[in-house]
Design an enzyme around this catalytic site. Structure first.
Site, PDB file in Angstrom:
ATOM      1  N   GLY C 243     -11.792  31.491  53.846  1.00 14.91           N
ATOM      2  CA  GLY C 243     -11.101  32.196  52.765  1.00 14.91           C
ATOM      3  C   GLY C 243     -10.758  33.646  53.106  1.00 14.91           C
ATOM      4  O   GLY C 243     -11.187  34.180  54.139  1.00 14.91           O
ATOM      5  N   HIS C 244     -10.024  34.283  52.214  1.00 12.89           N
ATOM      6  CA  HIS C 244      -9.575  35.653  52.474  1.00 12.89           C
ATOM      7  C   HIS C 244     -10.755  36.630  52.547  1.00 12.89           C
ATOM      8  O   HIS C 244     -11.741  36.482  51.857  1.00 12.89           O
ATOM      9  CB  HIS C 244      -8.549  36.131  51.433  1.00 12.89           C
TER      10      HIS C 244
END
Lengths: 350, 350, 350
Positions: C243-244
């Site tokens: 994920g970011h």
């Protein structure tokens, strides 16, 4: 490009405390921002950071503003929902940087003569568009995308590179499909005949509403007899698998790696945490929230937050506990036995 | 195109009850069908629907026919396996609608001169076929597929857009690979040398039998020293990962999001439910059925149905229970202590 | 091409026992090897195979050499880390077979005039390279890859077919990205405003160090405000989702199907087993090892091996046990009640 706080309040509302002429160039986190940045407070644990933050401006909720607003040295915008305010304002900043796509069709693209591509659409290199497909106004279809026969893509959609959108599927307006997403492939339908699997043709479609976003390498199967439906406003993260004939209700959102087996029906405004797995033929009520890594194997009829995953432990502890989990029946029997004996003892006592 | 029931029985067997001249245009579910449709009953819970169904014809098992057949107003075909009958008949209906692929090579495809492509094969736009690869008769290789050096694709295979089939891998006849599938990439082989990972070249291949179907964005790693083997008739759904040196036995099937670690050996006629995870170097007996979301960390030597996932609950309940799971050792100790004390008490009593 | 054991020892060290003139053509497993092969012993369970092995040469640890070395009929190389020795030597054998890539740009590739492609790089068919992107010396960018605007690819990287490496992302030297990997797509950032999701622009990048390998169909999201960081020497298997704003420390490795939610911070030299799931905003200490299929929902502050997954059982047993797991609270209450009663009984007794 710089924006004044007055202009932000003019566009997005909120109550300004401080200097409306203060100009900001974009967002940064509370602890990283300098005076050229605007920042926001949403996590209560970060309230202490407000005093130290060097940001030029702060978006803050009325409650937090009462608690810690005065500690901030810059100007403030008090807004009911600082996170949504941030989202809107950040979109504005982003729009200044965005390079407008080149309208028209890249010479390398292969477009069937019977396909209808709006003149304002941008079609990238190595795109394939098959017969009778339709691409709406202002769509951006990036390099290597594949649009199948008779598929329909609504106005303002953006397909990142290598999206596959198969025959007869439809998506409404302003959809965003990220790289490698596969929409409308045939689902897993096989009949077992004396040990051999016989393929069941998948004759439904995938029908997607407006304002839907679909993550990278996510796959959505077409319906078997009827259609797979993704309603307006649904957001799906990366590497999600949605089986045939599923129905995902308006504004529901799923995080990465979620799997949804065939014919599951989701209500509106549901959320599913990352890697949760939803069994087939289930119905999930509106406003149900499944936490990450949970396994759902029966319908959820009541809104609420649901969880189900095994707690982490040091491996040696886990080994002991996992054995005990399998012996729970024995433990229950031993408790029963104890209860009987103790009851007998108590009665003797009297 | 319409088909008479007499013709269906002629092709696929079964016992006709009613009018053989009844013509149907395709399938629809029991509750959606009108008189132009044929439908089928396989789920016992839907027996009540038979009476209300408006379908022109019904495929039904001998047992269900005895129970509810007479309630159906149209004609019936009584067949031992209605679901497989449906599959065969639906394939027939589907074949009428299928647009035959255009034979030959799209001018944009890049084919190495030493590759052998059968003249009846259809090669789509932006396909790459490397040196010495072989594509069999009547194959359909859709837009953007990549076929590596010396790879062999048997007759009648269909590769949907953007399939990647790497060097030296082989697939038999009638295989179907869905969009984004990656066959033959190098698996996760690294030796740790003082904290740094040293790559182990993966020199095996992926060898796939006849009548295999592989889902969208599924990945199958090539073998490390020997080959990864997928036997005849195996069906793999979307987003499955099969590690290097695995062996999947004939007619085994896996649902979406399954992960199989390296060197796992599956028997024949196994099924694996969605998102189940299979550890490496395990052996799974023929006719083993792993339910969805189960984690398999030791070999299964006996056929049967196996499960292992944490039950879902309201989040607050889950929080309490998860704490207790980690305290199972303490609970067991308390039971033991009680047993001792109670035993002592009982003996005193005597 | 044949290599003598003397030459192997000359290149990679180790102590030769036997004939240095013995020549071998490559590796094979202990039980499959013939006299033209070299093999290795790393798994203690295979010690018995040493006597039977027909291999021409064997790489063995000092300890195993003492235990079973004399039983082997061929020559031996005694090395501290036989598995790493195998990896290095196998790379050497592999290098003889590798066909060097054709330098230069395939005529079908679409390269923006402002992109900088090193003259020694190899750019395959249907590759897209956008404005101001940079491709370093000796890179191999295979068919259908997409390199976004201003992206930077360091020297000696290999991108397998259909890798997507989006705008402004960077990777150091000698990186390997396998087919279908997607680097730098926008993560799952939405603010909820009265039930509707408002997109938060993702303005960070993905910054990847040297010697990183990323598996097929793995996805790594770009940062939201800051960057997603993958440090030197990290190895990621297939179908992983990062994920970011995650940060993966040096030489950490993750097996297939792992999911890591946004803003998780991994230390150095961690390993994550297949399909393990890591929650967002967690910190994982250096040298933490998470076993396959475990769910991590709180930070790990102490190095060690951690596990957490539900044990597999025959389905019928599982059904009973799963019910009991949900009744653990009741079981604990019954134990408490028993303890009270027994305590009272014991006191009466005195």
């Amino acid at each position: 490009m710089l924006i004044s706080l007055a202009e932000l309040v003019d566009r997005f509302g909120g109550q300004l405390i401080g200097n409306g002429e203060t100009k900001v160039a974009g967002f940064a986190p509370l602890d990283n921002a300098d005076s050229s940045h605007i920042t926001f407070l949403t996590n209560p644990r970060l309230r202490n950071e407000v005093k130290r933050s060097q940001a030029g401006a702060l978006i803050i909720s009325p409650k937090d503003n009462q608690l810690v607003g005065d500690l901030f040295k810059g100007s403030r915008i008090v807004a009911k929902n600082p996170y949504a305010y941030f989202a809107h304002a950040a979109q504005l900043f982003e729009s200044f940087k965005t390079i407008p796509p080149v309208q028209g069709i890249h010479p390398s693209a292969v477009i069937d003569p019977s396909a209808k591509v709006a003149p304002t659409a941008s079609i990238g290199p190595f795109v394939t568009i098959e017969a009778e497909a339709e691409i709406g106004e202002n769509c951006v279809i990036e390099a290597g995308c594949f649009i199948g026969r008779k598929a329909k893509v609504g106005a303002g959609c953006r397909f990142f590179p290598r999206v596959i959108f198969l025959n007869e599927c439809e998506i409404g307006e302003r959809g965003v499909l990220r790289p490698g997403a596969v929409i409308g492939c045939e689902g897993f339908g096989f009949a077992n005949e004396d040990g051999v699997w016989v393929k069941i043709p998948q004759t439904g479609r995938v029908i997607i509403g407006n304002d839907v976003q679909i993550g990278a390498n996510t796959t959505i199967d077409r319906g078997a007899l009827s259609d797979t439906i993704i309603e307006n406003g649904v957001k799906l993260d990366n590497q999600i698998q949605i089986g045939h004939n599923c129905h995902v209700g308006e504004n529901s959102a799923m995080a990465g790696c979620v799997g949804v087996a065939g014919s599951a029906i989701f209500g509106k405004n549901c959320t599913v945490g990352g890697a949760a797995m939803i069994g087939g033929h289930l119905t999930i009520a509106d406003r149900t929230h499944i936490t990450a890594s949970s396994v759902v194997q029966s319908s959820v009829t009541e809104p609420g937050v649901y969880s189900g995953f095994y707690p982490l432990a040091k491996h040696q502890e886990w080994e002991k506990t996992a054995v005990l989990v399998r012996k729970l029946g024995t433990m229950r029997d031993r408790i029963r036995e104890l209860e009987k004996t103790v009851k007998a003892l108590t009665e003797t006592e009297k």
